[in-house]
Design a protein around this motif. Structure first.
Motif, PDB file in Angstrom:
ATOM      1  N   ALA A  36       6.049  -8.477   2.355  1.00  0.00           N
ATOM      2  CA  ALA A  36       5.756  -7.638   1.082  1.00  0.00           C
ATOM      3  C   ALA A  36       6.091  -8.081  -0.107  1.00  0.00           C
ATOM      4  CB  ALA A  36       6.591  -6.261   1.560  1.00  0.00           C
ATOM      5  N   ALA A  72      -3.454   0.282   0.296  1.00  0.00           N
ATOM      6  CA  ALA A  72      -3.046  -0.776   0.981  1.00  0.00           C
ATOM      7  C   ALA A  72      -4.217  -1.497   1.998  1.00  0.00           C
ATOM      8  CB  ALA A  72      -1.970  -0.718   1.790  1.00  0.00           C
ATOM      9  N   THR A 146       7.742   3.102   7.400  1.00  0.00           N
ATOM     10  CA  THR A 146       7.336   2.130   6.273  1.00  0.00           C
ATOM     11  C   THR A 146       7.882   2.884   4.759  1.00  0.00           C
ATOM     12  OG1 THR A 146       5.628   3.815   5.909  1.00  0.00           O
ATOM     13  CG2 THR A 146       5.084   1.874   7.006  1.00  0.00           C
ATOM     14  N   LEU A 150       9.980   0.102   2.402  1.00  0.00           N
ATOM     15  CA  LEU A 150       9.728   0.153   0.986  1.00  0.00           C
ATOM     16  C   LEU A 150      11.014   0.199   0.239  1.00  0.00           C
ATOM     17  CD1 LEU A 150       9.227   2.846  -0.693  1.00  0.00           C
ATOM     18  CD2 LEU A 150       7.542   3.197   0.762  1.00  0.00           C
ATOM     19  N   ASN A 300       6.049  -0.487  -4.557  1.00  0.00           N
ATOM     20  CA  ASN A 300       6.577  -0.999  -3.672  1.00  0.00           C
ATOM     21  C   ASN A 300       5.745  -0.587  -1.999  1.00  0.00           C
ATOM     22  OD1 ASN A 300       7.858  -3.118  -4.679  1.00  0.00           O
ATOM     23  ND2 ASN A 300       9.802  -1.990  -4.552  1.00  0.00           N
ATOM     24  N   ALA A 303       2.518  -2.703  -1.088  1.00  0.00           N
ATOM     25  CA  ALA A 303       3.012  -4.013  -0.624  1.00  0.00           C
ATOM     26  C   ALA A 303       3.477  -3.770   0.796  1.00  0.00           C
ATOM     27  CB  ALA A 303       3.730  -4.919  -1.490  1.00  0.00           C
ATOM     28  N   ALA A 304       4.411  -2.987   0.819  1.00  0.00           N
ATOM     29  CA  ALA A 304       5.156  -2.698   2.256  1.00  0.00           C
ATOM     30  C   ALA A 304       4.204  -2.416   3.259  1.00  0.00           C
ATOM     31  CB  ALA A 304       6.244  -1.586   2.235  1.00  0.00           C
ATOM     32  N   ALA A 307       1.819  -5.353   4.382  1.00  0.00           N
ATOM     33  CA  ALA A 307       2.695  -6.115   5.309  1.00  0.00           C
ATOM     34  C   ALA A 307       2.513  -5.723   6.596  1.00  0.00           C
ATOM     35  CB  ALA A 307       3.959  -6.324   4.679  1.00  0.00           C
TER      36      ALA A 307
END
Length: 314
Positions: A36, A72, A146, A150, A300, A303-304, A307
């Motif tokens: 991430a 995402a 999740t 993050l 964030n 990105a998390a 991932a």
């Protein structure tokens, strides 16, 4: 009987679903955080999930979680199918399981599920066909993995990757918070030095949930010297009447303002999973102040979740 934590890892040790952070192996958790961070640093957009369909299957309202999962998914090149319970056949009596099975039959491989019932996402995962992956986007009071990811990503950015000297306090309605449970699981796994929990007795969970934590009802004492303050909102939709006598008294006793924040370390960071009840658990001057990392948490989240989706479906 297979536990929820065991059900998300396949026989080869690969992540099949993400249902909880409880008992998730530390190398798996750190690998997700490292990936991430790399995605956040690079602003990565790729087509690793091109041709794969992902459904955001939300039976509860959401803003940040739903939209960041959609973002995402798009950044990974997958197709996104939105689901709105209020306009779906669930209003005609269709069960969540039948809804899931019908969408899965359309060739959808990924499901991001939010539900009001504890364990609802794990039940759907148990019924999933091989090759179908589920992510728990919040179930009842149980877990929000999740969000936990993050939050840990944000803490690593603010304080470094070594949590052994980290002092964190979680404040507020821990009893009803799936976010708090996931954060506690992650902080323990990552070896946080000291975890404090603060709130009125009526809003604290059972002793097992608070294992290893320093528990106090005194917010001023809880804030002394901490490196991170994780505020929670009052989840009035999940609580019985009478657990809080008034919002004014709650703010007086457990609201974070600039005066109280000065008890923490000088570079302490403030987090909040949102939505915020400004003037109840947090004041404007803190939420919008220089120590607030709340919008960084939101950033964030993309990105998390990238991932996680990549690990499950890539």
């Amino acid at each position: 009987m297979t536990s929820v934590s065991d059900a998300q890892i396949d026989s080869d040790g690969r992540l099949r679903h993400l249902l909880t952070l409880e008992c998730l192996p530390r190398p798996t958790l750190e690998a997700l955080l490292d990936r991430a961070q790399a995605m956040a640093d690079s602003g990565e957009v790729n087509a690793r999930l091109a041709g794969i369909a992902v459904c955001t299957l939300f039976f509860e309202p959401s803003t940040r979680t739903r939209l960041s999962f959609q973002r995402a998914t798009q950044r990974l090149g997958a197709d996104v199918l939105g689901f709105d319970a209020s306009t779906s056949s669930t209003t005609k009596g269709e069960t969540a399981l039948d809804t899931f099975r019908n969408i899965e039959a359309m060739g959808v491989r990924g499901f991001v599920v939010r539900h009001s019932a504890d364990g609802a996402v794990a039940e759907l995962a148990a019924a999933a066909a091989p090759g179908t992956a589920l992510v728990n986007a919040g179930d009842g009071r149980s877990a929000h993995p999740t969000q936990g990811l993050l939050d840990m990503l944000t803490l690593r950015q603010a304080t470094g990757t070594d949590f052994s000297g980290l002092k964190v306090v979680i404040v507020g309605d821990v009893r009803h918070s799936r976010v708090a449970r996931s954060d506690l699981h992650a902080l323990r796994t990552l070896g946080a030095g000291e975890i404090r929990v603060c709130g009125p007795a009526s809003l604290l969970p059972d002793a097992d949930t608070l294992s290893g934590c320093t528990v106090t009802h005194d917010l001023d004492a809880a804030l002394d010297g901490v490196d991170a303050v994780m505020m929670l909102r009052l989840q009035r939709e999940r609580m019985a009447e009478g657990l809080v006598d008034s919002l004014e008294n709650y703010h007086r006793d457990y609201g974070l303002d600039a005066r109280r924040l000065r008890r923490a370390s000088t570079d302490a960071v403030v987090l909040h999973p949102g939505p915020m009840n400004r003037g109840v658990e947090i004041t404007d001057e803190v939420a919008d102040g220089p120590q607030s990392w709340i919008l960084q948490q939101v950033a964030n989240g993309v990105a998390a979740r990238m991932a996680v989706l990549e690990a499950l479906l890539g």
